[in-house]
Design an enzyme around this catalytic site. Sequence first.
Site, PDB file in Angstrom:
ATOM      1  N   HIS A 163       0.807  -1.218   0.000  1.00  0.00           N
ATOM      2  CA  HIS A 163       0.000   0.000   0.000  1.00  0.00           C
ATOM      3  C   HIS A 163       0.842   1.270   0.000  1.00  0.00           C
ATOM      4  CE1 HIS A 163      -4.058  -1.785   0.790  1.00  0.00           C
ATOM      5  NE2 HIS A 163      -3.291  -2.806   1.109  1.00  0.00           N
ATOM      6  N   ASP A 377       3.523   9.448  -1.102  1.00  0.00           N
ATOM      7  CA  ASP A 377       2.350   8.694  -0.655  1.00  0.00           C
ATOM      8  C   ASP A 377       2.065   7.594  -1.658  1.00  0.00           C
ATOM      9  OD1 ASP A 377       0.281   8.091   1.071  1.00  0.00           O
ATOM     10  OD2 ASP A 377      -0.469  10.145   1.130  1.00  0.00           O
TER      11      ASP A 377
END
Length: 751
Positions: A163, A377
């Site tokens: 992730h 991110d």
Amino acid sequence: MPTHDLVVVANRLPVDAHTEPDGSVRWVTSPGGLVTAMESVMRGVDSGAWVGWAGSPGEAPEPFEADGMQLYPVDLSAEEVRAYYEGFSNGTLWPLYHDVIADPVFHRTWWDTYREVNERFATAAAQVASPGATVWVHDYQLQLVPTMIRTQRPDLRIGFFNHIPFPPFELFAQLPKRNQVLRGLLGADLVGFQRERDALNFLTCVRQLLGHAHSHHDITVPGIGSEPARTVTARAFPISIDTQAVSALAEDPEVIERARELRRELGDPKKVVVGVDRLDYTKGIRHRLKAWGELLNDGAIDPHDAILVQVATPSRERVDAYRQLRDEVELTVGRINGDFAPIGRPAISYMHRSFDRREMTALYRAADVVLVTALRDGMNLVAKEYVASRPDEQGVLVLSEFAGAADELRAAILVNPHDIDELKTAILHALAMPEDEQRTAMQSLRRQVLDNDVQGWAQSFLGELEAKGRPDEPAAAPLVRLAQGSAPSAAQLDAALTSFASTPRILVASDFDGVLAPIVADRDAAAADPQALSALRELAESEGVNVALVSGRALEDLDARTGMPLSVVLVGSHGAEVGALPHDMDAGTLDGDALRMDEDDQRLLESITATLEQIATKHPGAEVEVKPASAVLHTRRARGRGRINATEAALEYARSLPDVKVTPGKEVVEFSVVDSSKGEAIATLARACAADAWLYLGDDVTDESAFERLGDHDLGIKVGAGDTAATFRVDSPEEVTAVLERLLALRRGEG
């Protein structure tokens, strides 16, 4: 103990324990991107389980059911939480994987505990998986689990999804125990990443550090002893959100009224700017506050007219770097409020706590601008939640180009958050954006988010994982939407073009031979219709339009025959060669499909070329074309039965080359030593330009790989006869020119 067909393994269970006044424990759904993404997936599975830590050190509770999910807790001691979670996971891996924004720390005892805890998770998952089940392991805390599960249960199909970003080789190589981490991940059949560049980083690390060969996205992992070699696929699967749930909340009258109340509570400013983040040094909160403070100091923003609302969800408060970050943020907020806040209202409304989904959705609806300024991110679901929360098609998203969401949400105001001046300019641009411009951008953003929800993400990953490891299954029959001779009417095609032309961001792509240029006996004499090329050039200069030519011809030949400007992307050799990209396309996405040839590939190509030249010599008129990654036998000019015989000889030879991609076409057989296809090229181009929909025109069997990928909003136009997966059909290149000119007129609003 019952067993399950799908087992999700993650560091945390998707629930938190809340102690009631009477001492009983109530389990409630916990916040966080992974839980938000996965809970709807788990509820849709007939026999699913979730293995994870319950969140408190000590003995784990017994397995239980909550929110319709069967949960299997794994115990962690306080020391294991310190060394495995706070230590190796978040003190070593997290900063290293986020571009070393903070310095990673390594202790050998942390690694030992990380390995032991991963073994415990793997054993727990292996115990509850049914024979032949699918196990889906999540995130950086559990990178050793795939191989550990495979050792215990070789019958299982194993997937892993990362992730967070995966670092480039130069950073990952600094990690002690780096090879063990890679081998742990390679226990999976499918390794998924948020972005194409993350998958490429992983492939590079595997090649450089382990020496494993890979072709395109497939890695050959050698067997040990009597074990056969395995193929592991590593590629991008951008995660999304439960758009249906968010949209339902956004339309709830109580949430809409709460949004109005929030603006009133903030003093009814003209503009409400919102930031929502975990309190983490990767999120760029300090950079955002610095930009806002300077705008106030410059007088560019009047604190009576605009307010910044910063929600900072508590995170890892026992880790020193996070405690230090909280102190810095709160000191900065206090200083700015002390300098600029008007009486009775702050310049920055700062909240260091969590909010439930209803309150967050109301805040998104109240926000005129949302700032997502992450320094690094994996995805950032806040950006997608904001877009899904705006059915009114108003609001502006300012989005860091270093967030994975930037690959898809290209209609946002993309910004480099390290450049404070650029960030200030982006904020002012967002505050001044007219409503019609907001609507155009938000329409594009919403289509990207609503058409690609978390269910689609999960189905895409699990579907590819389900297909892994089944070589004995017969190949699927080709997809046919239009049988030989059938086609929707001209009026239906025009209606579809009209709808397509109104889409905010589109990709228009076309084959060359047989589409823009009529098929001729001498392929060197092929020439495109000048009017068609002119229409494509003008489309490429239009706002929100990207244009590509995707051909089997070599890139250099395609360029010479079309003379296209740099605004048109040229893709040659069925996707193996990619030309220069315009500024609004993400070059990192294309890297995954760019040509990659090593010495073995070159030797194989030379051998194939020599054999095809022998075939051509035996069948006069047949010719061999050599491309950078392939050799092609052309039989169009072969005499008599030579055309058929040469093709049969080439296909017979192809059976001796199991590792080479062989593509028969119209009087042509292509042997590619680098795996590529027009369909993969189109899909990659669409991702690179974040197209809301795409149009593809093709005439050949090689174009079917593109037609098979058509989504609900895409258009495929087959040129000529034959069964096809396209949705429309035209007869000739002349009609293609008419289609392109009609699309150009519609895009210009000329009806």
